[in-house]
Design a protein around this motif. Structure first.
Motif, PDB file in Angstrom:
ATOM      1  N   THR A  52      40.732  53.509  27.346  1.00 32.34           N
ATOM      2  CA  THR A  52      41.525  52.485  26.968  1.00 32.34           C
ATOM      3  C   THR A  52      40.567  51.355  26.082  1.00 32.34           C
ATOM      4  O   THR A  52      39.562  51.605  25.881  1.00 32.34           O
ATOM      5  N   SER A  53      41.307  50.529  25.326  1.00 32.74           N
ATOM      6  CA  SER A  53      40.633  49.624  24.678  1.00 32.74           C
ATOM      7  C   SER A  53      39.460  48.775  25.406  1.00 32.74           C
ATOM      8  O   SER A  53      38.442  48.324  24.992  1.00 32.74           O
ATOM      9  N   GLY A  54      39.830  48.492  26.622  1.00 35.33           N
ATOM     10  CA  GLY A  54      38.971  48.067  27.530  1.00 35.33           C
ATOM     11  C   GLY A  54      37.766  48.855  28.037  1.00 35.33           C
ATOM     12  O   GLY A  54      36.947  48.488  29.001  1.00 35.33           O
ATOM     13  N   GLY A  55      37.965  50.359  27.953  1.00 35.08           N
ATOM     14  CA  GLY A  55      37.005  51.111  28.473  1.00 35.08           C
ATOM     15  C   GLY A  55      37.360  51.981  29.604  1.00 35.08           C
ATOM     16  O   GLY A  55      36.383  52.790  30.341  1.00 35.08           O
ATOM     17  N   SER A  56      38.513  51.948  30.076  1.00 37.26           N
ATOM     18  CA  SER A  56      38.910  52.456  31.309  1.00 37.26           C
ATOM     19  C   SER A  56      39.240  53.835  30.814  1.00 37.26           C
ATOM     20  O   SER A  56      39.876  54.326  29.949  1.00 37.26           O
ATOM     21  N   THR A  57      38.759  55.016  31.669  1.00 37.20           N
ATOM     22  CA  THR A  57      38.671  56.250  31.532  1.00 37.20           C
ATOM     23  C   THR A  57      39.595  57.178  32.206  1.00 37.20           C
ATOM     24  O   THR A  57      39.618  56.706  33.652  1.00 37.20           O
ATOM     25  N   ASN A  58      40.098  58.328  31.769  1.00 39.19           N
ATOM     26  CA  ASN A  58      40.696  59.295  32.617  1.00 39.19           C
ATOM     27  C   ASN A  58      40.509  60.737  32.317  1.00 39.19           C
ATOM     28  O   ASN A  58      40.458  60.782  31.009  1.00 39.19           O
ATOM     29  N   TYR A  59      40.321  61.446  32.964  1.00 39.57           N
ATOM     30  CA  TYR A  59      39.895  62.945  32.727  1.00 39.57           C
ATOM     31  C   TYR A  59      40.421  63.842  33.375  1.00 39.57           C
ATOM     32  O   TYR A  59      41.192  63.891  34.258  1.00 39.57           O
ATOM     33  N   ALA A  60      40.965  65.167  32.499  1.00 42.28           N
ATOM     34  CA  ALA A  60      41.597  66.338  33.211  1.00 42.28           C
ATOM     35  C   ALA A  60      40.770  66.958  34.361  1.00 42.28           C
ATOM     36  O   ALA A  60      39.611  66.777  34.381  1.00 42.28           O
ATOM     37  N   ASP A  61      41.318  67.426  35.385  1.00 41.29           N
ATOM     38  CA  ASP A  61      40.671  68.044  36.548  1.00 41.29           C
ATOM     39  C   ASP A  61      39.718  69.049  35.981  1.00 41.29           C
ATOM     40  O   ASP A  61      38.519  69.065  36.569  1.00 41.29           O
ATOM     41  N   PHE A  62      39.907  69.777  34.970  1.00 42.96           N
ATOM     42  CA  PHE A  62      38.853  70.776  34.355  1.00 42.96           C
ATOM     43  C   PHE A  62      37.741  70.468  33.899  1.00 42.96           C
ATOM     44  O   PHE A  62      36.718  71.207  33.700  1.00 42.96           O
ATOM     45  N   VAL A  63      37.526  69.112  33.780  1.00 41.35           N
ATOM     46  CA  VAL A  63      36.286  68.584  33.214  1.00 41.35           C
ATOM     47  C   VAL A  63      35.185  68.581  34.230  1.00 41.35           C
ATOM     48  O   VAL A  63      33.923  68.928  33.629  1.00 41.35           O
ATOM     49  N   GLU A  64      35.608  68.341  35.393  1.00 37.88           N
ATOM     50  CA  GLU A  64      34.560  68.460  36.691  1.00 37.88           C
ATOM     51  C   GLU A  64      33.268  67.491  36.338  1.00 37.88           C
ATOM     52  O   GLU A  64      32.283  68.240  36.626  1.00 37.88           O
ATOM     53  N   GLY A  65      33.558  66.604  35.421  1.00 36.49           N
ATOM     54  CA  GLY A  65      31.961  65.717  35.551  1.00 36.49           C
ATOM     55  C   GLY A  65      31.252  66.202  34.251  1.00 36.49           C
ATOM     56  O   GLY A  65      29.885  65.562  33.866  1.00 36.49           O
ATOM     57  N   ARG A  66      31.710  67.192  33.426  1.00 32.65           N
ATOM     58  CA  ARG A  66      31.066  67.854  32.389  1.00 32.65           C
ATOM     59  C   ARG A  66      30.979  66.759  31.245  1.00 32.65           C
ATOM     60  O   ARG A  66      30.160  67.062  30.368  1.00 32.65           O
ATOM     61  N   PHE A  67      32.246  66.192  31.044  1.00 30.87           N
ATOM     62  CA  PHE A  67      32.527  65.665  29.603  1.00 30.87           C
ATOM     63  C   PHE A  67      32.396  63.957  29.912  1.00 30.87           C
ATOM     64  O   PHE A  67      32.795  63.697  30.885  1.00 30.87           O
ATOM     65  N   THR A  68      32.130  63.426  28.874  1.00 31.18           N
ATOM     66  CA  THR A  68      31.999  61.924  29.131  1.00 31.18           C
ATOM     67  C   THR A  68      32.696  61.121  27.709  1.00 31.18           C
ATOM     68  O   THR A  68      32.136  61.525  26.525  1.00 31.18           O
ATOM     69  N   ILE A  69      33.786  60.679  27.881  1.00 29.60           N
ATOM     70  CA  ILE A  69      34.381  60.040  26.617  1.00 29.60           C
ATOM     71  C   ILE A  69      34.013  58.410  26.590  1.00 29.60           C
ATOM     72  O   ILE A  69      33.900  57.821  27.618  1.00 29.60           O
ATOM     73  N   SER A  70      33.912  58.056  25.493  1.00 31.79           N
ATOM     74  CA  SER A  70      33.166  57.025  25.230  1.00 31.79           C
ATOM     75  C   SER A  70      33.813  56.268  23.780  1.00 31.79           C
ATOM     76  O   SER A  70      34.477  56.951  22.992  1.00 31.79           O
ATOM     77  N   ARG A  71      33.544  55.000  23.335  1.00 27.65           N
ATOM     78  CA  ARG A  71      34.095  54.397  22.272  1.00 27.65           C
ATOM     79  C   ARG A  71      33.317  53.360  21.816  1.00 27.65           C
ATOM     80  O   ARG A  71      32.921  52.492  22.423  1.00 27.65           O
ATOM     81  N   ASP A  72      33.402  53.046  20.497  1.00 26.10           N
ATOM     82  CA  ASP A  72      32.781  51.916  19.636  1.00 26.10           C
ATOM     83  C   ASP A  72      33.838  51.214  19.141  1.00 26.10           C
ATOM     84  O   ASP A  72      34.527  51.870  17.843  1.00 26.10           O
ATOM     85  N   ASN A  73      34.388  50.156  19.629  1.00 27.84           N
ATOM     86  CA  ASN A  73      35.394  49.262  19.014  1.00 27.84           C
ATOM     87  C   ASN A  73      35.185  48.783  17.851  1.00 27.84           C
ATOM     88  O   ASN A  73      35.892  48.614  16.738  1.00 27.84           O
ATOM     89  N   ALA A  74      33.940  48.414  17.363  1.00 28.68           N
ATOM     90  CA  ALA A  74      33.353  47.773  16.232  1.00 28.68           C
ATOM     91  C   ALA A  74      33.723  48.791  15.186  1.00 28.68           C
ATOM     92  O   ALA A  74      33.915  48.571  13.709  1.00 28.68           O
ATOM     93  N   LYS A  75      33.541  50.136  15.340  1.00 28.37           N
ATOM     94  CA  LYS A  75      33.721  51.275  14.447  1.00 28.37           C
ATOM     95  C   LYS A  75      35.019  51.955  14.453  1.00 28.37           C
ATOM     96  O   LYS A  75      35.021  53.060  13.756  1.00 28.37           O
ATOM     97  N   ASN A  76      35.894  51.529  15.359  1.00 30.45           N
ATOM     98  CA  ASN A  76      37.079  52.227  15.596  1.00 30.45           C
ATOM     99  C   ASN A  76      36.821  53.697  15.715  1.00 30.45           C
ATOM    100  O   ASN A  76      37.672  54.650  15.355  1.00 30.45           O
ATOM    101  N   THR A  77      35.758  54.221  16.435  1.00 25.66           N
ATOM    102  CA  THR A  77      35.374  55.420  16.833  1.00 25.66           C
ATOM    103  C   THR A  77      35.485  55.756  18.403  1.00 25.66           C
ATOM    104  O   THR A  77      34.890  55.009  19.243  1.00 25.66           O
ATOM    105  N   VAL A  78      35.781  57.119  18.479  1.00 24.71           N
ATOM    106  CA  VAL A  78      35.930  57.380  19.829  1.00 24.71           C
ATOM    107  C   VAL A  78      35.017  58.739  19.878  1.00 24.71           C
ATOM    108  O   VAL A  78      34.992  59.721  18.973  1.00 24.71           O
TER     109      VAL A  78
END
Length: 121
Positions: A52-78
């Motif tokens: 989310t824009s506030g930084g809350s994350t959600n992952y599919a079960d198959f990710v199993e802690g291997r992936f990390t999503i993040s974003r830079d709001n100043a750059k509109n980049t995920v």
């Protein structure tokens, strides 16, 4: 016009890492939720992770802690940091964003064109 451009895909051996990036540009007032989806060969597109824009994350079960999503709001980049990659992670990875356009003021979902990730065994 609003564009999402992904980068960072490629070929990697099993156990390796890749970092995907997706930058939104154009007629943007605000970027709301962002996420990554993937489409393995011969299968339907599936959710990988969202943020989310506030930084809350959600992952599919198959990710199993291997992936990390993040974003830079100043750059509109995920970003999607993918570690411990497996051959079954091979897919085209798509960026998605819910964006409020500047003019006319309208909220819509946008998709990137996708970036190929291939994991060899």
């Amino acid at each position: 016009q609003v564009q999402l451009v992904e980068s960072g895909g490629g070929l990697v051996q099993a156990g390796g890492s890749l970092r995907l990036s997706c930058a939104a540009s154009g007629n943007i007032f605000r970027v709301n939720g962002m996420g990554w989806y993937r489409q393995p060969p011969g299968k339907q597109r599936e959710l990988v992770a969202t943020i989310t824009s506030g930084g809350s994350t959600n992952y599919a079960d198959f990710v199993e802690g291997r992936f990390t999503i993040s974003r830079d709001n100043a750059k509109n980049t995920v970003y999607l940091q993918m570690n411990s990659l497996k051959p079954e992670d091979t897919a085209v990875y798509y960026c998605n964003a819910n964006i409020s356009r500047l003019f006319p003021r309208r909220e819509s979902d946008y998709w990137g064109r996708g970036t190929q990730v291939t994991v060899s065994s």
